[in-house]
Write an enzyme that holds these catalytic residues in place. Structure first.
Site, PDB file in Angstrom:
ATOM      1  N   LYS A   1      23.247  47.555  52.205  1.00 24.92           N
ATOM      2  CA  LYS A   1      22.789  46.256  51.705  1.00 24.92           C
ATOM      3  C   LYS A   1      23.065  45.157  52.739  1.00 24.92           C
ATOM      4  O   LYS A   1      22.233  44.286  52.980  1.00 24.92           O
ATOM      5  CB  LYS A   1      23.461  45.936  50.365  1.00 24.92           C
ATOM      6  CG  LYS A   1      22.950  46.848  49.242  1.00 24.92           C
ATOM      7  CD  LYS A   1      23.752  46.750  47.951  1.00 24.92           C
ATOM      8  CE  LYS A   1      23.223  47.750  46.926  1.00 24.92           C
ATOM      9  NZ  LYS A   1      23.990  47.745  45.673  1.00 24.92           N
TER      10      LYS A   1
ATOM     11  N   GLN B   1      29.500  45.121  43.579  1.00 22.34           N
ATOM     12  CA  GLN B   1      29.146  46.546  43.571  1.00 22.34           C
ATOM     13  C   GLN B   1      29.877  47.260  42.428  1.00 22.34           C
ATOM     14  O   GLN B   1      31.091  47.176  42.308  1.00 22.34           O
ATOM     15  CB  GLN B   1      29.522  47.171  44.932  1.00 22.34           C
ATOM     16  CG  GLN B   1      29.087  48.605  45.099  1.00 22.34           C
ATOM     17  CD  GLN B   1      27.564  48.775  45.090  1.00 22.34           C
ATOM     18  OE1 GLN B   1      26.843  48.033  45.737  1.00 22.34           O
ATOM     19  NE2 GLN B   1      27.082  49.747  44.328  1.00 22.34           N
TER      20      GLN B   1
ATOM     21  N   ASP C   1      21.223  40.743  41.156  1.00 16.45           N
ATOM     22  CA  ASP C   1      21.122  42.086  40.563  1.00 16.45           C
ATOM     23  C   ASP C   1      20.424  42.039  39.199  1.00 16.45           C
ATOM     24  O   ASP C   1      20.025  43.072  38.671  1.00 16.45           O
ATOM     25  CB  ASP C   1      22.536  42.673  40.363  1.00 16.45           C
ATOM     26  CG  ASP C   1      22.865  43.732  41.410  1.00 16.45           C
ATOM     27  OD1 ASP C   1      21.928  44.258  42.043  1.00 16.45           O
ATOM     28  OD2 ASP C   1      24.064  44.037  41.569  1.00 16.45           O
TER      29      ASP C   1
END
Ligand code: NAP
Length: 295
Positions: free
Chosen positions: A54, A98, A121
């Site tokens: 990422k 994460q 997200d």
């Protein structure tokens, strides 16, 4: 019949290049560089690998990446305090924590702490609600990438019968809502579904997000169906090597489907490309910058 392969790698690369072009225009116009903050807790190797990919993709798109690594023993309050700082930091357009988090930390508390306007997200309840009622917000990256692949493959989705196998908050549910928004007739299947093969057989579009390698067999599919395989599980082979397998028995499905995503090289690369896209879109919204709405 052999299905067409849907090349997620190529689609992801093309999207990342388009985002990079938009980032360059944004930088020129605003004098500012979009930024993504990534929070990694502990040393979980797959999480560390996802974060590396990422960070790399963020930088390749011309954006800034701010990495925050915390020990596995960290308390929930410390993560929350870091998120408060990132929420207030004008250089940060997107915040990604994460998952999974260690057991002493309640993921829901942490996700809810992120400002919905920086929640790239799309996991915050506000963004889940916006998606459910059709307001603009952030859509989770994996289902967004699946929808892009379907539109690229099929063009208009209106009126098609679609099944989503799996109802998780991060893939199955938002996927079903996106397909509904695209005017598909949507079935959501899960572990209590009585006749999964029958439900799959009626569907023009099959999105599999289960996490059970090769659950969906080729003979379940409607001939010519478009199959998007989100599943990715490492499975030990008889020779001791580990192979990444999807939720669809690929060798069988390829004989029946019209088009299918491979694993790897299908949905996975699109997830990261959509994260980059969402981060740029966040920066553009915050600066009221007119961006390419087809992104
Ligand atoms: P999850 O939270 O474990 O959800 C799995 C879903 O599958 C649940 O809704 C469950 O039903 C359903 N299910 C389990 N067994 C089933 C069965 N026998 N028949 C029908 N449905 C069944 O998983 P997830 O986070 O959505 O992830 C699913 C897969 O996608 C995993 O392999 C994951 O690694 C992969 N994934 C890939 C990406 C990517 O970027 N490529 C991103 C995210 C996830 P119940 O609700 O009834 O329990």
């Amino acid at each position: 019949m052999t299905a067409k392969l849907i090349d997620g790698k190529a689609a992801a690369l093309a999207l990342r290049e388009r985002v990079a072009g938009e980032v360059a225009r944004f930088r020129e116009a605003t004098g500012r560089v979009p930024g993504l903050a990534v929070v990694l807790v502990g040393e979980h190797p797959p999480s560390a690998a996802y974060v590396r990919s990422k960070v790399k993709a963020t930088r390749e798109a011309g954006m800034k990446s701010f990495e925050h690594r915390l020990p596995a023993s960290v308390g929930q309050d410390q993560i929350a305090a870091l998120i408060d700082e990132l929420n207030a930091d004008p250089a940060v357009d997107g915040i990604l924590v994460q998952l999974p988090l260690p057991p002493q930390v309640d993921e829901r508390v942490i996700i809810t702490r992120i400002s919905p306007d920086k929640d790239v997200d799309g996991f915050h309840p506000v963004n889940a609600g916006r998606l459910a009622i059709g307001l603009p917000g952030f859509v989770p990256c994996t289902p967004l990438g699946c929808l892009m692949l379907l539109k690229q493959e099929l063009g208009e989705l209106s009126g098609l019968d679609a099944i989503v196998v799996g109802r998780s908050n991060i893939v199955g549910k938002p996927m079903a809502l996106l397909l509904l928004q695209a005017n598909c007739t949507v079935t959501v299947a899960h572990s209590r579904t009585r006749d999964l093969p029958g439900a799959v057989r009626r569907s023009d579009i099959v999105v599999a997000a289960v996490g059970r390698p090769e659950l969906i067999r080729g003979h379940w599919l409607k001939p010519g169906a478009t199959v998007i395989d989100v599943g990715q599980e490492r499975v030990e082979q008889p020779d001791g090597t580990r192979k990444l397998l999807g939720d669809v028995a690929f060798d069988e499905a390829v004989e029946v489907a019209g088009a299918i995503t491979p694993v790897p090289g299908g949905v996975g690369p699109m997830t990261i490309a959509c994260l980059i896209r969402n981060t740029f879109v966040s920066a553009a919204r915050r600066e009221r910058f007119a961006y390419d709405k087809d992104l």
